[in-house]
Scaffold this active site. Structure first.
Site, short mmCIF file in Angstrom:
data_model
loop_
_atom_site.label_atom_id
_atom_site.label_comp_id
_atom_site.label_asym_id
_atom_site.label_seq_id
_atom_site.Cartn_x
_atom_site.Cartn_y
_atom_site.Cartn_z
CE1 TYR A 176 40.81 49.72 42.14
CE2 TYR A 176 42.37 50.66 43.70
CZ TYR A 176 41.90 49.62 42.74
OH TYR A 176 42.46 48.44 42.42
N1 LIG Z 1 47.69 45.67 39.79
C1 LIG Z 1 47.51 46.32 41.11
O1 LIG Z 1 48.47 46.84 41.56
C2 LIG Z 1 46.21 45.70 41.76
C3 LIG Z 1 46.20 46.14 42.96
C4 LIG Z 1 44.95 46.07 43.76
C5 LIG Z 1 43.83 45.54 43.46
N2 LIG Z 1 44.07 45.11 42.02
C6 LIG Z 1 42.59 44.44 41.41
O2 LIG Z 1 42.80 43.45 40.90
C7 LIG Z 1 42.08 43.20 39.47
C8 LIG Z 1 42.86 43.13 38.36
O3 LIG Z 1 43.67 43.97 38.26
P1 LIG Z 1 44.74 44.12 37.19
O4 LIG Z 1 45.90 44.79 37.67
O5 LIG Z 1 45.08 42.57 36.66
O6 LIG Z 1 44.17 45.15 36.06
P2 LIG Z 1 44.17 44.74 34.28
O7 LIG Z 1 43.67 46.16 33.95
O8 LIG Z 1 45.38 44.38 34.05
O9 LIG Z 1 43.40 43.94 33.94
C9 LIG Z 1 41.84 44.15 34.29
C10 LIG Z 1 40.99 43.18 33.10
O10 LIG Z 1 39.72 43.47 33.56
C11 LIG Z 1 39.13 43.70 32.22
N3 LIG Z 1 37.77 44.86 32.40
C12 LIG Z 1 38.06 45.91 32.72
N4 LIG Z 1 36.77 46.55 32.77
C13 LIG Z 1 35.93 45.41 32.37
C14 LIG Z 1 34.47 45.35 32.40
N5 LIG Z 1 33.72 46.55 32.41
N6 LIG Z 1 33.69 44.27 32.08
C15 LIG Z 1 34.72 43.24 31.69
N7 LIG Z 1 35.97 43.25 31.92
C16 LIG Z 1 36.69 44.44 32.16
C17 LIG Z 1 39.98 44.41 31.29
O11 LIG Z 1 39.75 44.26 29.95
C18 LIG Z 1 41.26 43.33 31.78
O12 LIG Z 1 41.38 42.25 31.08
C19 LIG Z 1 41.24 44.49 39.65
O13 LIG Z 1 39.77 44.24 40.57
C20 LIG Z 1 41.92 45.63 40.39
O14 LIG Z 1 41.18 46.30 41.11
C21 LIG Z 1 45.08 45.28 41.22
#
Ligand SMILES: NC(=O)c1ccc[n+]([C@@H]2O[C@H](COP(=O)([O-])OP(=O)(O)OC[C@H]3O[C@@H](n4cnc5c(N)ncnc54)[C@H](O)[C@@H]3O)[C@@H](O)[C@H]2O)c1
Length: 267
Positions: A176
């Protein structure tokens, strides 16, 4: 779209924003906050039920606001491009596109990964590919569809969502982290390529955020918070705010930046 100062004039009231992965978490918070500002929205996600619920909520709260939804998988380039073209036709193009879909939670929920964290030597190439497919190819596919539309409009903003894992690494999340490091390098490269053509590309690198990745009150959330200088996870809105900053508010002159939203310098 932009005033002579390069600032967003009138908070882009009539400009549309496309967000991928907005049925949950950070993307959802961004959609809610943008709708409250009267920004026309194209909402894309794989999870049709949660996406429909969000659209219903936003339409009820903001009658008359143009909102387009598409149930689409960002790893499917052709379907994604078609959905983005359709949304652009309905909304009259986009001011900005936020490539947010990603993470590992959705892969775990879908049974495509055994767990969010695993020592690298316990992981398998098929799992690496799923992580990279969503977190790197999903962003590439989104950018590949978005850039021609933005170029056609003569200006626009692309906002990528990476992670501090891509800057400083994360144990149990090596693949990741690799995908997010690649997103950061891609964003910087694309920013240089598109700067002469009026398109900005900026990247947000969240630290630990209280979404499905770290459910509030869970042992994983508490453990993650211990490594954050501020001692707490970010609220999704705190990251969403920076996405909207780059998408709507930042001066046109800002491009190629990577903004960590991590509660203190990530170690
Ligand atoms: N939560 C954290 O701690 C964190 C930290 C660093 C980076 N991020 C990044 O932030 C972004 C959002 O993360 P989050 O925590 O809100 O995640 P989450 O899992 O709560 O939400 C992710 C969303 O993306 C959608 N999704 C997943 N795969 C998909 C696909 N193939 N096509 C279309 N939609 C898809 C899901 O249905 C969901 O609505 C991501 O890129 C994640 O890597 C999150």
């Amino acid at each position: 779209m932009s005033g002579a100062t390069g600032m967003c004039s009138g908070c882009a009231m009539n400009d549309a924003l496309l967000i991928t992965g907005c049925a949950h978490g950070i993307g959802r918070a961004a959609a809610v906050m943008a709708a409250a500002r009267g920004v026309k929205l194209a909402l894309l996600d794989l999870d049709g039920a949660a996406l429909g619920a969000l659209a219903d909520e936003l339409r009820a709260a903001h009658p008359g606001l143009a909102i387009v939804t598409a149930i689409v998988d960002v790893t499917q380039a052709e379907a994604l491009a078609a959905a983005m073209r359709g949304a652009a036709e309905t909304l009259g193009g986009f001011r900005a596109v936020i490539a947010n879909a990603g993470g590992v939670s959705s892969l775990v929920v879908a049974g495509m990964l055994p767990g969010a964290f695993s020592p690298f030597t316990d992981s398998r190439p098929a799992e690496w590919r799923r992580i990279i497919d969503l977190n790197l190819f999903g962003v590439l596919n989104t950018a590949h569809a978005a850039v021609p539309m933005l170029l056609e409009a003569g200006s626009g903003r692309l906002v990528l969502v990476a992670s501090v894992a891509g800057l400083v690494g994360a144990p149990g999340l090596g693949v990741y982290a690799a995908s997010k490091g690649a997103v950061i390098a891609f964003g910087k490269s694309l920013a240089k390529e598109l700067a002469p053509r009026g398109i900005s590309v900026n990247t947000v690198a969240p630290g630990g955020v209280a979404t499905r990745a770290f459910p509030p009150g869970s042992p994983g959330a508490a453990k993650r918070a211990e490594r954050i200088p501020m001692g707490r996870l970010a609220a999704p809105e705190e990251v969403a705010n920076t996405l909207l900053y780059f998408a709507l508010d930042a001066p046109d002159y800002v491009t190629g930046e990577v903004l960590s939203v991590s509660g203190g310098p990530p170690a």
